[in-house]
Design a protein around this motif. Structure first.
Motif, PDB file in Angstrom:
ATOM      1  N   VAL A   1     -25.579  28.591 -16.633  1.00 32.57           N
ATOM      2  CA  VAL A   1     -24.870  27.851 -15.600  1.00 32.57           C
ATOM      3  C   VAL A   1     -23.505  28.499 -15.307  1.00 32.57           C
ATOM      4  O   VAL A   1     -22.843  29.028 -16.196  1.00 32.57           O
ATOM      5  CB  VAL A   1     -24.688  26.373 -16.025  1.00 32.57           C
ATOM      6  CG1 VAL A   1     -23.765  26.250 -17.233  1.00 32.57           C
ATOM      7  CG2 VAL A   1     -24.177  25.523 -14.877  1.00 32.57           C
ATOM      8  N   ILE A   2     -23.109  28.458 -14.050  1.00 36.91           N
ATOM      9  CA  ILE A   2     -21.821  29.008 -13.619  1.00 36.91           C
ATOM     10  C   ILE A   2     -20.705  28.044 -14.022  1.00 36.91           C
ATOM     11  O   ILE A   2     -20.832  26.825 -13.872  1.00 36.91           O
ATOM     12  CB  ILE A   2     -21.804  29.243 -12.102  1.00 36.91           C
ATOM     13  CG1 ILE A   2     -22.830  30.327 -11.742  1.00 36.91           C
ATOM     14  CG2 ILE A   2     -20.423  29.650 -11.610  1.00 36.91           C
ATOM     15  CD1 ILE A   2     -23.024  30.505 -10.252  1.00 36.91           C
ATOM     16  N   VAL A   3     -19.600  28.588 -14.527  1.00 38.15           N
ATOM     17  CA  VAL A   3     -18.493  27.770 -15.033  1.00 38.15           C
ATOM     18  C   VAL A   3     -17.205  28.144 -14.317  1.00 38.15           C
ATOM     19  O   VAL A   3     -16.909  29.330 -14.122  1.00 38.15           O
ATOM     20  CB  VAL A   3     -18.309  27.966 -16.563  1.00 38.15           C
ATOM     21  CG1 VAL A   3     -17.168  27.093 -17.082  1.00 38.15           C
ATOM     22  CG2 VAL A   3     -19.601  27.662 -17.305  1.00 38.15           C
ATOM     23  N   LEU A   4     -16.441  27.130 -13.934  1.00 40.61           N
ATOM     24  CA  LEU A   4     -15.120  27.326 -13.325  1.00 40.61           C
ATOM     25  C   LEU A   4     -14.076  26.738 -14.268  1.00 40.61           C
ATOM     26  O   LEU A   4     -14.114  25.549 -14.602  1.00 40.61           O
ATOM     27  CB  LEU A   4     -15.041  26.635 -11.956  1.00 40.61           C
ATOM     28  CG  LEU A   4     -13.665  26.652 -11.260  1.00 40.61           C
ATOM     29  CD1 LEU A   4     -13.226  28.089 -10.960  1.00 40.61           C
ATOM     30  CD2 LEU A   4     -13.691  25.821  -9.985  1.00 40.61           C
ATOM     31  N   LEU A   5     -13.145  27.585 -14.711  1.00 39.91           N
ATOM     32  CA  LEU A   5     -12.090  27.159 -15.620  1.00 39.91           C
ATOM     33  C   LEU A   5     -10.787  26.974 -14.850  1.00 39.91           C
ATOM     34  O   LEU A   5     -10.347  27.890 -14.149  1.00 39.91           O
ATOM     35  CB  LEU A   5     -11.887  28.196 -16.734  1.00 39.91           C
ATOM     36  CG  LEU A   5     -13.127  28.571 -17.549  1.00 39.91           C
ATOM     37  CD1 LEU A   5     -12.788  29.644 -18.569  1.00 39.91           C
ATOM     38  CD2 LEU A   5     -13.715  27.344 -18.240  1.00 39.91           C
ATOM     39  N   LEU A   6     -10.188  25.804 -14.994  1.00 37.50           N
ATOM     40  CA  LEU A   6      -8.935  25.491 -14.314  1.00 37.50           C
ATOM     41  C   LEU A   6      -7.842  25.276 -15.345  1.00 37.50           C
ATOM     42  O   LEU A   6      -8.098  24.876 -16.481  1.00 37.50           O
ATOM     43  CB  LEU A   6      -9.083  24.235 -13.454  1.00 37.50           C
ATOM     44  CG  LEU A   6     -10.187  24.235 -12.395  1.00 37.50           C
ATOM     45  CD1 LEU A   6     -10.202  22.895 -11.658  1.00 37.50           C
ATOM     46  CD2 LEU A   6      -9.999  25.377 -11.402  1.00 37.50           C
ATOM     47  N   GLY A   7      -6.601  25.518 -14.939  1.00 38.73           N
ATOM     48  CA  GLY A   7      -5.477  25.291 -15.846  1.00 38.73           C
ATOM     49  C   GLY A   7      -4.306  26.180 -15.506  1.00 38.73           C
ATOM     50  O   GLY A   7      -4.448  27.199 -14.824  1.00 38.73           O
ATOM     51  N   GLU A   8      -3.145  25.785 -16.000  1.00 37.07           N
ATOM     52  CA  GLU A   8      -1.936  26.571 -15.760  1.00 37.07           C
ATOM     53  C   GLU A   8      -2.064  27.965 -16.373  1.00 37.07           C
ATOM     54  O   GLU A   8      -2.890  28.196 -17.253  1.00 37.07           O
ATOM     55  CB  GLU A   8      -0.719  25.852 -16.367  1.00 37.07           C
ATOM     56  CG  GLU A   8      -0.403  24.522 -15.734  1.00 37.07           C
ATOM     57  CD  GLU A   8       0.762  23.828 -16.427  1.00 37.07           C
ATOM     58  OE1 GLU A   8       1.413  24.471 -17.295  1.00 37.07           O
ATOM     59  OE2 GLU A   8       1.023  22.659 -16.114  1.00 37.07           O
ATOM     60  N   SER A   9      -1.233  28.861 -15.908  1.00 38.85           N
ATOM     61  CA  SER A   9      -1.222  30.212 -16.455  1.00 38.85           C
ATOM     62  C   SER A   9      -0.881  30.178 -17.941  1.00 38.85           C
ATOM     63  O   SER A   9       0.052  29.506 -18.358  1.00 38.85           O
ATOM     64  CB  SER A   9      -0.201  31.067 -15.704  1.00 38.85           C
ATOM     65  OG  SER A   9      -0.149  32.373 -16.223  1.00 38.85           O
ATOM     66  N   GLY A  10      -1.666  30.894 -18.738  1.00 43.17           N
ATOM     67  CA  GLY A  10      -1.383  30.997 -20.159  1.00 43.17           C
ATOM     68  C   GLY A  10      -1.955  29.892 -21.020  1.00 43.17           C
ATOM     69  O   GLY A  10      -1.634  29.804 -22.202  1.00 43.17           O
ATOM     70  N   THR A  11      -2.832  29.047 -20.481  1.00 39.02           N
ATOM     71  CA  THR A  11      -3.377  27.942 -21.275  1.00 39.02           C
ATOM     72  C   THR A  11      -4.573  28.364 -22.121  1.00 39.02           C
ATOM     73  O   THR A  11      -5.037  27.597 -22.968  1.00 39.02           O
ATOM     74  CB  THR A  11      -3.798  26.765 -20.375  1.00 39.02           C
ATOM     75  OG1 THR A  11      -4.635  27.252 -19.321  1.00 39.02           O
ATOM     76  CG2 THR A  11      -2.584  26.078 -19.784  1.00 39.02           C
TER      77      THR A  11
END
Length: 460
Positions: A171-181
């Motif tokens: 499955v395709i995954v999209l990771l979100l979050g601030e820079s450096g997390t």
């Protein structure tokens, strides 16, 4: 045959191992010469004094004798000293007729040299593995899989639970979050726990490559595709990731002119090299990451809506460090040990220093944490790192006492005063918001009795 007391004293002082004896209150009543070598202090200075002073004065980490006084059982542990030694301690109690502790005999062995030999063997083995991997991967490009982020804590637990469920799928995954997390580390973790773990993990940062070069870097090109192109052509990163995982970092920076080609890659698993006429088929798993608001980009017509939904099958949002306080202490310990090992430096850090670092909000997240820990390991002049070694920025970020000259303030106030001020700030703000000791306790993960005591302490 009877021997004089001096005979036994000479034997004990000739022992390579340290032997010391404490009374039932933890006061040192005997130690041999090895004690001085281990702690860098004359034994006469400690005789008659409590062994806790060794850790309180920074000569070492906590020893085994205080533990025996509590449990009344033999205790063994490792200890680090300010002379750079790593010791293994075993403290054994002796009892009187009433079953009470009479003495505690502690035997201490210096394993520093053994540890250094072990590190050298580890370094040698690492070198062997490095060259082995280079030979195995000579015909393909790959990244070293290093999951050096510690994925623990209540905030991270549901994320890791989801990751463990989806890792074995494609499955395709999209990771979100601030820079450096830690998005790239989580992407590596997913790959390492997938069925593609022994295949390439290829990453490309879409923000660091110019739009003109991004297409050829990703999809490659055929011979003579453009001026300056190799006469043999070049395989792109997509092709090199065949069988493995392609990690697209900063996916929101893909120029609109290339987004249709990405959509084709995701939907059909096919692509056309720059200058080519024939499509190529590829077997890859795609993980992407971004710190920007992709939906806003969709609304602004700078990011294709159909591409967004193709990428956003499984979305994982990684919280910043300021929201992962229960994870932060483990991260601090992890990176401290990691850099001590990498730089071959033998240092220890106190619990108070770790606690104080964990109070910092880390606006730069894991990258900032790594920088601070590296600086502490490399530039501190003492073997034992305490709160006195910490950069003033950590204090200045968390404390606001409305004083003009903060530097003078920190020179004039000790650590306990600073910690009490910060404790008061936490309790005051939390109680002002919840107005209930029960809710304060739940929020701060402490007992209600402790919350009530702190509320009373600061007259709230």
């Amino acid at each position: 045959m009877k021997f004089k007391e001096d005979f036994y004293k000479k034997i004990m002082d000739a022992s390579h191992d340290e032997i010391c004896v404490a009374d039932n209150e933890g006061n040192l009543i005997y130690c041999n010469k090895a004690f001085e070598k281990n702690y860098g202090i004359k034994k006469e200075e400690m005789l008659g004094r409590n062994v806790k002073l060794l850790s309180e004065k920074g000569y070492s980490t906590v020893g085994a004798i205080p533990q025996v006084l509590i449990t009344k059982k033999t205790s063994s542990m490792e200890q680090f000293t300010n002379t750079g030694k790593k010791l293994v301690l075993t403290a054994t109690p002796t009892f009187d007729d009433k079953g009470e502790i009479e003495f505690i005999v502690e035997n201490t062995r210096d394993i520093t040299e053994l540890n250094q030999i072990k590190n050298k063997l580890t370094d040698t083995q690492n070198e062997v593995n490095k060259y082995k991997n280079e030979i195995e991967n000579i015909y393909r490009t790959t990244l070293k899989i290093e999951t050096d982020i510690i994925l623990t804590g209540s905030v991270m637990k549901p994320i890791i639970n989801t990751v463990n469920q989806i890792s074995k799928t494609n499955v395709i995954v999209l990771l979100l979050g601030e820079s450096g997390t830690g998005k790239s580390s989580l992407a590596r973790y997913i790959h390492k726990n997938s069925r593609r773990a022994d295949k390439p993990f290829i990453t490309i940062n879409c923000a660091t490559i110019s739009p003109e070069l991004l297409e050829s870097e990703l999809f490659g090109y055929v011979p003579g595709a453009f001026t300056g192109a190799s006469t043999k052509g070049k395989a792109g990163l997509v092709e090199l990731a065949h069988g493995g995982t392609l990690f697209l970092d900063e996916i929101g920076e893909i120029p609109p002119s290339l987004q249709a080609k990405f959509l084709q890659l995701i939907q059909e698993k096919t692509f056309t090299p720059v200058g080519g006429m024939k499509e190529k088929k590829v077997d890859i798993r795609i993980i992407s990451a971004t710190n920007c608001d992709l939906l806003k980009k969709v609304e602004e017509k700078t990011f294709r809506e159909d591409l967004y939904y193709r990428l956003n099958v499984i979305q994982l949002k990684i919280p910043p460090l300021r929201d992962r306080k229960d994870n932060l202490i483990e991260l601090i310990k992890h990176y401290f040990n990691k850099y001590c090992f990498e730089f071959n430096i033998n240092k220890i850090i106190t619990k108070d220093a770790i606690k104080l670092i964990s109070c910092y909000d880390f606006p730069g997240n894991i990258r900032e944490l790594q920088n601070i820990i590296q600086k502490l390991v490399l530039t501190s002049t003492t073997h034992v790192i305490t709160e006195k070694n910490l950069p003033k920025d950590i204090f200045n970020y968390n404390f606001d006492f409305n004083i003009e000259d903060k530097e003078d303030f920190f020179n004039e106030h000790d650590f306990d005063t600073l910690m009490e001020s910060y404790e008061k700030e936490i309790i005051s703000k939390t109680y002002k918001h919840y107005k209930s000791s029960y809710k304060v306790a739940k929020c701060l993960n402490i007992s209600q009795s402790k919350a009530s005591r702190l509320i009373r302490k600061y007259n709230l």
